[in-house]
Enzyme design. Structure first.
Site, PDB file in Angstrom:
ATOM      1  N   ASN A 169       0.941  -1.022  -0.033  1.00  0.00           N
ATOM      2  CA  ASN A 169      -0.216  -0.401  -0.147  1.00  0.00           C
ATOM      3  C   ASN A 169       0.725   1.411  -0.628  1.00  0.00           C
ATOM      4  O   ASN A 169       1.448   1.368   0.610  1.00  0.00           O
ATOM      5  CB  ASN A 169      -1.187   0.144   1.137  1.00  0.00           C
ATOM      6  CG  ASN A 169      -1.585   0.879   1.494  1.00  0.00           C
ATOM      7  OD1 ASN A 169      -2.595   1.494   0.399  1.00  0.00           O
ATOM      8  ND2 ASN A 169      -1.717   2.269   2.373  1.00  0.00           N
ATOM      9  N   TYR A 173      -0.348  10.465   4.030  1.00  0.00           N
ATOM     10  CA  TYR A 173      -0.775  10.381   5.602  1.00  0.00           C
ATOM     11  C   TYR A 173      -0.351  11.331   6.240  1.00  0.00           C
ATOM     12  O   TYR A 173       1.441  11.437   5.914  1.00  0.00           O
ATOM     13  CB  TYR A 173      -0.372   9.128   6.403  1.00  0.00           C
ATOM     14  CG  TYR A 173      -1.191   7.887   5.622  1.00  0.00           C
ATOM     15  CD1 TYR A 173      -2.728   7.713   5.440  1.00  0.00           C
ATOM     16  CD2 TYR A 173      -0.449   7.282   5.254  1.00  0.00           C
ATOM     17  CE1 TYR A 173      -3.605   6.873   5.092  1.00  0.00           C
ATOM     18  CE2 TYR A 173      -0.962   5.566   5.024  1.00  0.00           C
ATOM     19  CZ  TYR A 173      -2.162   5.688   4.747  1.00  0.00           C
ATOM     20  OH  TYR A 173      -2.648   4.844   3.821  1.00  0.00           O
ATOM     21  N   ARG A 174      -0.193  12.223   6.913  1.00  0.00           N
ATOM     22  CA  ARG A 174       0.841  13.611   7.576  1.00  0.00           C
ATOM     23  C   ARG A 174       1.241  12.890   8.189  1.00  0.00           C
ATOM     24  O   ARG A 174       0.814  12.178   8.664  1.00  0.00           O
ATOM     25  CB  ARG A 174      -0.006  15.022   7.845  1.00  0.00           C
ATOM     26  CG  ARG A 174      -0.893  14.169   9.519  1.00  0.00           C
ATOM     27  CD  ARG A 174      -2.057  15.614   9.574  1.00  0.00           C
ATOM     28  NE  ARG A 174      -2.228  15.506  11.280  1.00  0.00           N
ATOM     29  CZ  ARG A 174      -3.239  15.659  12.343  1.00  0.00           C
ATOM     30  NH1 ARG A 174      -4.428  15.491  10.568  1.00  0.00           N
ATOM     31  NH2 ARG A 174      -4.043  15.195  12.701  1.00  0.00           N
ATOM     32  N   TRP A 187      -2.067   7.782  10.576  1.00  0.00           N
ATOM     33  CA  TRP A 187      -3.100   6.708  10.165  1.00  0.00           C
ATOM     34  C   TRP A 187      -4.430   6.039  11.072  1.00  0.00           C
ATOM     35  O   TRP A 187      -4.457   6.089  11.968  1.00  0.00           O
ATOM     36  CB  TRP A 187      -2.187   5.181  10.530  1.00  0.00           C
ATOM     37  CG  TRP A 187      -1.329   4.916  10.037  1.00  0.00           C
ATOM     38  CD1 TRP A 187      -1.038   5.376   8.397  1.00  0.00           C
ATOM     39  CD2 TRP A 187       0.491   4.423   9.795  1.00  0.00           C
ATOM     40  NE1 TRP A 187       0.217   4.948   7.462  1.00  0.00           N
ATOM     41  CE2 TRP A 187       1.074   3.523   8.400  1.00  0.00           C
ATOM     42  CE3 TRP A 187       0.173   3.191  11.201  1.00  0.00           C
ATOM     43  CZ2 TRP A 187       1.742   3.630   8.304  1.00  0.00           C
ATOM     44  CZ3 TRP A 187       1.671   2.680  10.116  1.00  0.00           C
ATOM     45  CH2 TRP A 187       2.465   3.280   9.547  1.00  0.00           C
ATOM     46  N   GLU A 235      -0.889   1.393  -5.852  1.00  0.00           N
ATOM     47  CA  GLU A 235      -0.546   3.293  -6.625  1.00  0.00           C
ATOM     48  C   GLU A 235       0.597   3.185  -7.387  1.00  0.00           C
ATOM     49  O   GLU A 235       0.731   4.160  -8.688  1.00  0.00           O
ATOM     50  CB  GLU A 235       0.010   3.451  -5.389  1.00  0.00           C
ATOM     51  CG  GLU A 235      -1.537   4.089  -4.727  1.00  0.00           C
ATOM     52  CD  GLU A 235      -1.814   2.619  -3.592  1.00  0.00           C
ATOM     53  OE1 GLU A 235      -2.943   2.517  -3.433  1.00  0.00           O
ATOM     54  OE2 GLU A 235      -0.747   1.913  -3.273  1.00  0.00           O
ATOM     55  N   ASP A 285      -6.464  21.157   8.546  1.00  0.00           N
ATOM     56  CA  ASP A 285      -6.795  20.292   8.173  1.00  0.00           C
ATOM     57  C   ASP A 285      -7.041  20.960   6.747  1.00  0.00           C
ATOM     58  O   ASP A 285      -7.623  21.607   6.329  1.00  0.00           O
ATOM     59  CB  ASP A 285      -7.672  19.305   8.556  1.00  0.00           C
ATOM     60  CG  ASP A 285      -6.759  18.050   8.626  1.00  0.00           C
ATOM     61  OD1 ASP A 285      -6.588  17.681   7.455  1.00  0.00           O
ATOM     62  OD2 ASP A 285      -6.679  16.615   9.625  1.00  0.00           O
TER      63      ASP A 285
END
Length: 616
Positions: A169, A173-174, A187, A235, A285
């Protein structure tokens, strides 16, 4: 055309007049954010900051910040071409003998381009930092917004492998930088990375992680795409398909993971599931609100590899429109054919920037029977990440889903509150601050299609308005003046209001006590000024009632439809005021993201030094 790395893409943007180099020294704390925010909201150019204080690496931002740049990044003339490309691939001819099979060969070659291609040497491993050399502070990581808990890596491609199944995967994710060799790993509970960590815990082992920064912009996009759970589709495969060539990968230096060979940086390390999670955040965000502090795993960096003359890529998220809107639009176009394969009555769909992805989905259909709108809406809610959608509006095929005002005109004209609205519940995004429970809350379906006879008059207590009404012809301040004087003598916290010709009553409220939103809603609905209205939208004190995008952005963020949307005397009342603990809301309510006046003034004063287009 393929862009093997970020350098070539930047050169391509410069050729098209889509990127400006800034040599003036700039601060990674807040200043770059303010510059980038002004540019993206005006469709301005991408920027390569060549002199970031405290770092020897240049920083690129806004690379995908317009529809045109997003299309250029993915190698198409227009984002709509993505859907056509997928639709052609799906249209395989399986009959007509040998001739039919032979006609599939070009499409099958595209499929064959999916698996990545392993290489022995890679630009991203030209320089390697290990041990004490590893220091994340050397990278120009942005401190984006005033209330952020620290600097955040905002464009990371986080690579993991499931220790039980071998599933690979890559997600975005920041990552909050906590120290020279440590970050948080955001996560969320629904994310694949979180599941990989859970499986590592079951085996009692660390989870290896690699984080790529930069590379082909098609891969950066792919890390954000909501890929379906198809074996072999990941991806790297999606980026390879978009490029029509196999994506180059190489094994990490200290981790047994494949990483993009043409990235700018790779952070290698691990997450230990036995360690206590640490506070992460706050973070400004993509919702336009701060995500408050919560507990998340720690990522330990054991090595950093990079190319010579590496460029650090970044983005900012916040109040829309932002760069992520074009990533979302690319996914819309790419996955429209797949949605139509499952729900063929879909003509088009759109997630407007004001809905920050999951808060609002507009879908147009070819309607064939009563209840068809609900069938499609509930079908969408069962498709992958569409499960997070909060409000789904279904319109007829004659309504352009990307025309925000046309959509809400159709809602006012064709959806009677109570009769043509349906509230349900389900999973919601963990970033949704207004849901009744964390990651679980209400959903609203609005059927704004033309009604069949069987669909009329089903709601108890709804007004018998005629179809295709357009609300009142015009409103004036004169209608509001007696209302303030007679109905709300103390104003009850109402700061501003506006009524639109198509039946929307927009009200900004300064809330100071529990139940105030409901009280104001009841008073207004029962007033003479409610005549001709279909929707009453109660927003917060920072909302501009003359800006429809601002109103809907606030409303969609601040409601749980099951709790905050109700039918009162034929009006749909949306209570988007701040929820208080005295009202049974058990979590803290976050602030809207606002830059400090000092930084705004600083950027205003220095704008002429940046060499950028006229200060927006």
């Amino acid at each position: 055309m393929a862009f093997p790395d970020l350098h070539e893409f930047i050169a391509r943007l410069e050729q098209h007049g889509e990127l400006v180099r800034v040599s003036t020294p700039v601060d990674r704390a807040l200043e770059i954010t303010e510059i980038a925010d002004r540019l993206v909201k005006r469709g301005g150019p991408a920027v390569l900051f060549e002199n970031v204080k405290g770092s020897s690496f240049p920083l690129a931002i806004g690379l995908l910040g317009t529809r045109e740049r997003m299309a250029l990044a993915l190698g198409v003339k227009d984002l709509d071409d993505l859907g056509a490309k997928v639709r052609a691939l799906m249209d395989l001819k399986m009959g007509s003998g040998l001739g039919g099979l032979m006609s599939n060969l070009p499409k099958l070659r595209e499929v064959a381009s999916l698996p990545p291609r392993r290489v022995r040497r890679a630009p991203v491993q030209e320089v390697v930092w290990r041990g004490d050399e590893v220091d994340l502070s050397k990278l120009p990581v942005l401190h984006c917004w005033p209330q952020d808990g620290g600097p955040f890596i905002t464009l990371p491609l986080v690579i993991t492998r499931d220790p039980l199944t071998g599933e690979k995967n890559m997600g975005m994710y920041r990552m909050q930088v906590m120290g020279p060799r440590e970050t948080g790993m955001h996560w969320q509970r629904h994310k694949t990375g979180a599941r990989h960590l859970e499986n590592a815990a079951k085996l009692g082992q660390r989870l290896e992680v690699a984080v790529a920064l930069g590379g082909d912009p098609a891969l950066i996009y792919a890390a954000t795409a909501p890929l379906p759970p198809v074996p072999g589709l990941n991806e790297f495969a999606l980026a390879g398909y978009l490029r029509g060539q196999r994506y180059p990968i190489i094994r990490g230096v200290t981790v047994d993971l494949d990483v993009p060979a043409n990235a700018e940086f790779i952070l290698e390390g691990y997450v230990d599931p036995t360690e206590e999670w640490q506070p992460e955040g706050p973070f400004g965000d993509h919702t336009g609100f701060y995500t408050l502090t919560d507990l998340y795993p720690r990522f330990h960096v054991t090595a950093i590899t990079m190319r010579r003359q590496a460029i650090y890529p970044a983005t900012i998220v916040g109040r829309p429109p932002m760069e992520d809107a074009y990533l979302i639009e690319a996914s819309e176009r790419l996955f429209l054919p797949a949605a139509q394969l499952i729900l063929p009555e879909i003509v088009d769909y759109h997630m407007p920037p004001a809905g920050v992805a999951h808060n609002l989905v507009v879908v147009s259909i070819r309607k064939h029977f009563p209840g068809h709108a609900y069938k499609v809406a509930q079908g969408l809610l069962g498709l992958g990440q569409m499960m997070f959608a909060k409000v789904v509006v279904v319109v007829d095929e004659d309504v352009p889903v990307a025309d925000f005002e046309a959509v809400w005109r159709a809602v006012s004209a064709r959806a009677v509150p109570g009769r043509d609205t349906l509230t349900t519940r389900g999973p919601v995004d963990v970033l949704d601050h207004s849901s009744q429970s964390w990651s679980y809350g209400g959903k609203l379906i609005i059927d704004a299609t033309r009604k069949r006879p069987e669909e009329l008059g089903l709601a108890v207590g709804s007004r018998p308005e005629q179809e295709e009404t357009s609300g009142q012809e015009e409103t004036t301040e004169a209608r509001w003046a007696p209302l303030v004087a007679e109905v709300l003598p103390d104003a009850q916290g109402v700061l501003a209001q506006r009524q639109t010709p198509d039946g929307y009553w927009l009200v900004a409220v300064q809330k100071s006590r529990a139940g105030q939103g409901r009280e104001i809603g009841d008073l207004l609905v029962n007033s003479p000024a409610a005549r001709g209205m279909r929707h009453l939208l109660l927003t917060d004190d920072l909302t501009d009632v003359h800006d429809l995008q601002d109103v809907w952005w606030t409303v969609l963020n601040n409601i749980d439809p099951e709790r905050d949307v109700r039918v009162v005397k034929g009006l749909l009342v949306w209570d988007a005021t701040r929820k208080l603990r005295e009202e049974g809301f058990t979590r803290d309510w976050p602030d809207k993201i606002v830059m400090t006046p000092e930084i705004r003034a600083k950027v205003e004063a220095r704008w002429h030094l940046y060499g950028l287009p006229k200060n927006p």
